[in-house]
Design an enzyme around this catalytic site. Structure first.
Site, PDB file in Angstrom:
ATOM      1  N   SER A 153       0.922  -1.223  -0.077  1.00 44.93           N
ATOM      2  CA  SER A 153      -0.032   0.326   0.146  1.00 44.93           C
ATOM      3  C   SER A 153       0.839   1.172  -0.057  1.00 44.93           C
ATOM      4  O   SER A 153       1.789   1.477  -0.902  1.00 44.93           O
ATOM      5  CB  SER A 153      -0.983  -0.005   1.190  1.00 44.93           C
ATOM      6  OG  SER A 153      -2.156   0.985   0.911  1.00 44.93           O
ATOM      7  N   ASP A 312      -8.737  -6.756  -4.377  1.00 44.34           N
ATOM      8  CA  ASP A 312      -8.503  -5.609  -3.778  1.00 44.34           C
ATOM      9  C   ASP A 312      -8.762  -4.459  -4.892  1.00 44.34           C
ATOM     10  O   ASP A 312      -8.445  -4.249  -5.867  1.00 44.34           O
ATOM     11  CB  ASP A 312      -6.703  -5.315  -3.837  1.00 44.34           C
ATOM     12  CG  ASP A 312      -6.408  -3.803  -3.156  1.00 44.34           C
ATOM     13  OD1 ASP A 312      -7.238  -3.055  -3.050  1.00 44.34           O
ATOM     14  OD2 ASP A 312      -5.135  -3.760  -3.211  1.00 44.34           O
ATOM     15  N   HIS A 345      -7.877  -5.234  -0.065  1.00 43.62           N
ATOM     16  CA  HIS A 345      -6.902  -4.554   0.218  1.00 43.62           C
ATOM     17  C   HIS A 345      -5.857  -5.068   1.198  1.00 43.62           C
ATOM     18  O   HIS A 345      -4.631  -5.042   1.233  1.00 43.62           O
ATOM     19  CB  HIS A 345      -6.920  -3.081   0.199  1.00 43.62           C
ATOM     20  CG  HIS A 345      -5.732  -2.089   0.171  1.00 43.62           C
ATOM     21  ND1 HIS A 345      -4.988  -2.274  -0.782  1.00 43.62           N
ATOM     22  CD2 HIS A 345      -5.372  -1.488   1.325  1.00 43.62           C
ATOM     23  CE1 HIS A 345      -3.759  -1.566  -0.471  1.00 43.62           C
ATOM     24  NE2 HIS A 345      -3.994  -0.953   0.763  1.00 43.62           N
TER      25      HIS A 345
END
Length: 369
Positions: A153, A312, A345
């Protein structure tokens, strides 16, 4: 997973480093970075791996701070003896980003001029600045070249920035569930979170006191963010349309109670100003698309592993493939894996034997392959 062994008790440390000129021209003096290390640095200082954290993460990536701590560091599944980032083999460094609120220079730091926390008068910090502070930390160990920089991320953005800011200083780069720039949708979610904080009656232009922080606004921001970290499948499996247990929190559905709980627990460990600073750093990070991205990535010299996750929808696989395409176009060595997951995610944070195998295989592969 490779090993159930934990690193055990780890000690949080703080480095007071030199001045750092930020992207916006301000100078951070001194630069303070909170960090932890796991494993042993080799005599040649050639086995160091830097771990970069995501938005709400910190330096505590593995092990426990005390015997009584219930939960280990946020990436304990992957860092430790016999794990993907094997501490019998590697010296792992994890640091808190500047602009954060877990010990590194940020809005909660004391402004030497006023003697009070900076609050919203802290200078804007970019992803590039975060990486520059990490470089100072790495240099303080006498490490000239990292074996690897890895993160998911926002951590993936930092890893990507490392490869072009300091191309000579890393051999490998691992980017999980990330992007070369935020889409309008990703910016939109962050903006709603920021607006929730700004509209809290305790916001006080970011100069709030410890006794009256914008808790409600920050909790709402976290609730908003948390929705984007899960997948529809995961939410349906976990909550469906079930009513809450006990209905104490004024929500008609279990998922509502869960989000309220997530928001409430977050405000005890995070600062509202830091949330604004770090989400703005995310939104302003932009290496471009297509040819622009290919050009931006051209200085990189390391090998890359890029991993995306089928479920995601916040950082979809298409954004990872864009990075891969540009790396290939600028003739870099890059391996790409899309993992099939149901967790959205957050997949990169969760136990996954395939992810463990992919990371280990990449790190153990001879550099010239």
């Amino acid at each position: 997973m490779g090993s159930n062994q934990s690193i055990g008790i780890v000690e949080p440390k703080t480095a007071v480093l030199g001045d750092l000129r930020l992207d916006n021209g301000s100078v951070l003096s001194p630069t303070v970075v909170a960090y932890e290390t796991y494993g042993t640095l080799s005599p040649n200082k050639d086995n160091a791996i830097l771990i970069c954290h995501a938005l709400s993460g910190d330096a505590h990536a593995a092990g426990f701070h005390s015997e009584s701590e219930k939960r280990p560091g946020w990436w304990d599944e992957y860092i430790g003896p016999g794990k993907a980032f094997d501490t019998n083999q590697y010296f792992v460094i994890s640091s808190n980003v500047i602009g954060g609120c877990k010990g590194s220079s940020g809005p909660m730091s004391i402004n030497p001029i006023s003697g009070k926390p900076y609050g919203s008068s802290f200078p804007f910090v970019s992803i590039k600045d975060m990486v520059a502070a990490q470089k100072l930390l790495v240099e303080s160990f006498g490490i000239e070249r990292l074996l690897c920089v890895a993160g998911g991320s926002m951590g993936g953005m930092q890893a990507l920035q490392w490869s072009i800011s300091y191309p000579d200083a890393l051999e490998n780069c691992i980017i999980l569930a990330s992007s070369a720039e935020h889409s309008a949708m990703q910016i939109a979610f962050n903006e709603v979170g920021r607006q929730a904080i700004l509209s809290d009656p305790n916001w006080n232009n970011g100069l709030y006191e410890d006794s009256a922080t914008p808790r409600k606004g920050l909790a709402l921001a976290r609730m908003m963010g948390h929705i984007t970290y899960l997948s529809d499948h995961k939410m349906r499996e976990k909550f469906g349309r079930k009513p809450p247990l006990g209905n104490l929190l004024n929500s008609d559905f279990a998922v509502g109670s869960y989000l309220i709980y997530q928001g409430e627990s977050f405000v005890d460990r995070f600062d509202a100003n830091s949330y604004i600073y770090v989400t703005k750093a995310l939104d302003h990070f932009s290496l471009g698309k297509g040819q622009e991205l290919t050009k931006a990535l051209s200085p990189a010299q390391c090998r890359f592993l890029v991993v995306s996750y089928s479920s995601d929808w916040l950082y979809p696989p298409s954004q990872s493939r864009e990075i891969v395409k540009s790396l290939e176009a600028s003739d870099k060595r890059v391996f790409y894996v899309e993992l099939t997951t149901n967790e959205g995610h957050d997949s990169f944070l969760l136990p996954n034997q395939r992810q463990e195998d992919v990371i280990r295989g990449f790190l153990n592969m001879p550099v010239n392959e």
